[in-house]
Write a protein that holds these residues in place. Structure first.
Motif, mmCIF file in Angstrom:
data_model
loop_
_atom_site.group_PDB
_atom_site.id
_atom_site.type_symbol
_atom_site.label_atom_id
_atom_site.label_comp_id
_atom_site.label_asym_id
_atom_site.label_seq_id
_atom_site.Cartn_x
_atom_site.Cartn_y
_atom_site.Cartn_z
ATOM 1 N N THR A 267 0.850 -1.191 0.000
ATOM 2 C CA THR A 267 0.000 0.000 0.000
ATOM 3 C C THR A 267 0.884 1.239 0.000
ATOM 4 O O THR A 267 2.064 1.181 0.388
ATOM 5 C CB THR A 267 -0.904 0.028 1.236
ATOM 6 N N HIS A 268 0.314 2.362 -0.428
ATOM 7 C CA HIS A 268 1.072 3.615 -0.410
ATOM 8 C C HIS A 268 1.559 3.922 1.004
ATOM 9 O O HIS A 268 2.688 4.384 1.200
ATOM 10 C CB HIS A 268 0.200 4.763 -0.922
ATOM 11 N N GLN A 269 0.697 3.666 1.988
ATOM 12 C CA GLN A 269 1.017 4.031 3.368
ATOM 13 C C GLN A 269 2.175 3.210 3.928
ATOM 14 O O GLN A 269 2.948 3.690 4.766
ATOM 15 C CB GLN A 269 -0.216 3.848 4.265
ATOM 16 N N GLN A 272 7.101 2.979 2.383
ATOM 17 C CA GLN A 272 8.370 3.433 2.948
ATOM 18 C C GLN A 272 8.887 2.477 4.017
ATOM 19 O O GLN A 272 10.082 2.184 4.082
ATOM 20 C CB GLN A 272 8.221 4.842 3.523
ATOM 21 N N ASP A 273 7.997 1.962 4.861
ATOM 22 C CA ASP A 273 8.438 1.031 5.913
ATOM 23 C C ASP A 273 8.985 -0.260 5.309
ATOM 24 O O ASP A 273 9.973 -0.820 5.801
ATOM 25 C CB ASP A 273 7.270 0.720 6.858
ATOM 26 N N VAL A 274 8.350 -0.743 4.244
ATOM 27 C CA VAL A 274 8.836 -1.946 3.572
ATOM 28 C C VAL A 274 10.232 -1.699 2.996
ATOM 29 O O VAL A 274 11.147 -2.522 3.142
ATOM 30 C CB VAL A 274 7.856 -2.391 2.465
ATOM 31 N N ILE A 275 10.406 -0.554 2.348
ATOM 32 C CA ILE A 275 11.710 -0.217 1.758
ATOM 33 C C ILE A 275 12.783 -0.128 2.837
ATOM 34 O O ILE A 275 13.911 -0.610 2.668
ATOM 35 C CB ILE A 275 11.611 1.101 0.975
ATOM 36 N N THR A 276 12.439 0.482 3.970
ATOM 37 C CA THR A 276 13.409 0.638 5.051
ATOM 38 C C THR A 276 13.842 -0.715 5.607
ATOM 39 O O THR A 276 15.028 -0.948 5.871
ATOM 40 C CB THR A 276 12.825 1.504 6.176
ATOM 41 N N GLU A 277 12.890 -1.631 5.785
ATOM 42 C CA GLU A 277 13.247 -2.963 6.279
ATOM 43 C C GLU A 277 14.127 -3.716 5.278
ATOM 44 O O GLU A 277 15.045 -4.441 5.666
ATOM 45 C CB GLU A 277 11.978 -3.762 6.591
ATOM 46 N N ILE A 278 13.838 -3.524 3.998
ATOM 47 C CA ILE A 278 14.699 -4.148 2.983
ATOM 48 C C ILE A 278 16.104 -3.541 3.046
ATOM 49 O O ILE A 278 17.113 -4.247 2.936
ATOM 50 C CB ILE A 278 14.094 -3.974 1.582
#
Length: 517
Positions: A267-269, A272-278
């Motif tokens: 989701t848009h929301q 960013q959190d997904v990218i940061t964990e990656i």
């Protein structure tokens, strides 16, 4: 190594064939089509006919076996044929044209401002990578290899050209500048290699490339390498290559069996959190973003959350870009956030994950981005982050690229996200941005500085002379050292002053700013 090659004419020629007049715009000068499959058994570089100093340099660099594109093209290039090579990035093209050109240059001598050979590339990064690969090999033969790219000192490049260059590695824009300024003359440049020709076309460099080729000898040898050979590249081949031998060792779609492709739907929301964990994963990662502004913003957000990341794009000076790449190669910065300037110009070992934060513009860009991983037989993972409105676009693009990507819905902290990418929770502790100070300039004479005034350059220390690492030299009112006593050397900690007062040290301008990555 026994390699099956798809080629039009891969037989070697003992002497350079006579070249028919080049038809600059006609249709008679068409490249041979792929018409034969030939098995060539080659195990070593020595079998390709390279001189012993080159073979020794290759051994010293740990390069022992030739790649298929090298086996295919080097014999024809050494025989003087024009060569048209289709191969994906990371397949060994640099040594394919580089070894052939250096061998043919062996024994000659360069004239002032007249390079004997030219490698034309689309980006500064690729130019530096080619130079890193070929310069030690050129030295083994006593040849001079130099770079001419934008973002670096023009006069220094002009001085190198004036001393004589055997092999010049250049980008079209900067080389055109040197030609206009009279610091480079291509009238005796008999060997030309065009690397990543399709990217030069995509970047709008074809008019400059044509102008450059028009300035070289009509009978010169041309080696052109590209992942695709359509459109402007095909027109360039027809206009400037004479009866070229075509070698193709890779299809234009994805074919690397050690590369896994994934589409992660978010989701848009939560993107960013997904990218940061990656980004917090173990291993070397490249993240591709569309614009310079978004590159800087994403790198900053990652650092704020504890991910050691650096930004790379065309808006940075060449010095900054070189430092960012050096930190990435050395492992000091495991995450590189970049625009497509890095899609073809970066050749770094052990990049285990390529992340498309923004989907690639088309299937070609997708493949070139993906080509940063799974190089030279290594394995790697390519992941595209997709929001709901991007799903159809990405599906069409991966289909055209010949990629079958596994699609998965993920959220921050998901086990599937960790399985596919190695994602983990970031530390949350902000990472300070690495700052590098510019070297100080030579100071002026101090005066009124007490006794033993060698204490001029004080940095951030107590007192005398040079006060502060950023703002330039302000005279200090007190301190244990003298002013800036004497020219030339700058004592590190002001070890000469025993008198009180310190006086009015008057250094010349020092560093005014610090550079960051």
């Amino acid at each position: 190594m026994t390699v099956t090659l798809d080629s039009s004419n891969s037989s070697s020629h003992s002497a350079r064939p006579s070249r028919k007049p080049v038809n600059r715009g006609g249709s008679d000068n068409q490249p041979n089509s792929d018409s034969a499959v030939e098995s060539v058994a080659v195990k070593t570089f020595a079998e390709l006919g390279l001189p012993e100093p080159l073979l020794a340099a290759l051994r010293e660099a740990g390069i022992t076996s030739p790649f298929p594109i090298q086996i295919a093209t080097i014999p024809d290039a050494l025989a003087g044929r024009d060569v048209l090579g289709r191969a994906q990035t990371g397949s060994g093209k640099t040594l394919a044209f580089g070894l052939a050109m250096l061998t043919r240059l062996n024994g000659g001598r360069a004239k002032a401002r007249k390079p004997r050979a030219l490698v034309l590339v689309p980006t500064r990064e690729l130019a530096m990578q080619v130079a890193d690969s070929l310069t030690p090999l050129a030295k083994s033969l006593g040849l001079w290899c130099r770079v001419a790219v934008g973002g670096m000192a023009f006069n220094r490049q002009a001085d190198a050209l004036a001393r004589g260059v055997d092999l010049l590695i250049a980008t079209p824009g900067r080389l055109s500048d040197h030609v206009r300024q009279g610091t480079c003359d291509l009238s005796e440049t008999d060997f030309i290699a065009l690397d990543e020709a399709d990217q030069m076309a995509d970047m709008g460099f074809m008019p400059q490339v044509r102008e450059i080729l028009d300035l070289t000898p009509r009978t010169g040898q041309r080696l052109l390498f590209s992942a695709t050979l359509d459109g402007d590249v095909d027109r360039l081949v027809r206009a400037y290559l004479t009866d070229p031998v075509r070698h193709s060792v890779a299809p234009v779609t994805a074919s690397v069996t050690t590369m896994d492709h994934h589409v992660l739907q978010v989701t848009h929301q939560e993107k960013q959190d997904v990218i940061t964990e990656i980004g917090a994963r173990d291993g070397r990662t490249i993240m591709f973003v569309r614009t310079k502004h978004h590159v800087d913003r994403l790198a900053e957000r990652l650092r704020e959350n504890g991910v050691q990341a650096a930004a790379l794009h065309g808006g940075k000076t060449q010095g900054q870009r070189n430092r960012v790449l050096a930190d990435f190669k050395e492992g000091n910065t495991p995450v590189l956030v970049a625009t497509d300037v890095a899609a073809r110009g970066i050749h770094v070992d052990d990049i285990s994950l390529v992340l498309h934060v923004d989907p690639a513009a088309d299937h070609k860009d997708y493949l070139h981005r993906a080509g940063r991983t799974a190089r030279a037989g290594a394995s790697g993972t390519v992941v595209t982050i997709v929001t709901n409105d991007q799903r159809r676009l990405v599906r069409r693009m991966t289909d055209r690229a010949g990629v079958r990507a596994e699609s998965t819905n993920v959220r921050p902290g998901d086990a599937e996200l960790a399985r596919i990418t190695g994602a983990q929770q970031p530390s949350g502790q902000p990472v300070p941005e690495l700052r590098r100070e510019a070297p100080p300039r030579r100071g002026g004479r101090g005066f009124g500085g007490g006794q033993g005034g060698s204490g001029g350059y004080q940095g951030n220390r107590e007192g005398g002379g040079y006060q502060g690492s950023r703002e330039g030299g302000r005279p200090s009112g007190s301190g244990s050292g003298g002013g800036y006593a004497g020219r030339g050397r700058t004592p590190r900690f002001g070890n000469g002053g025993s008198g009180a007062g310190g006086g009015n040290g008057r250094p010349s301008r020092g560093p005014r700013r610090s550079f960051d990555n």
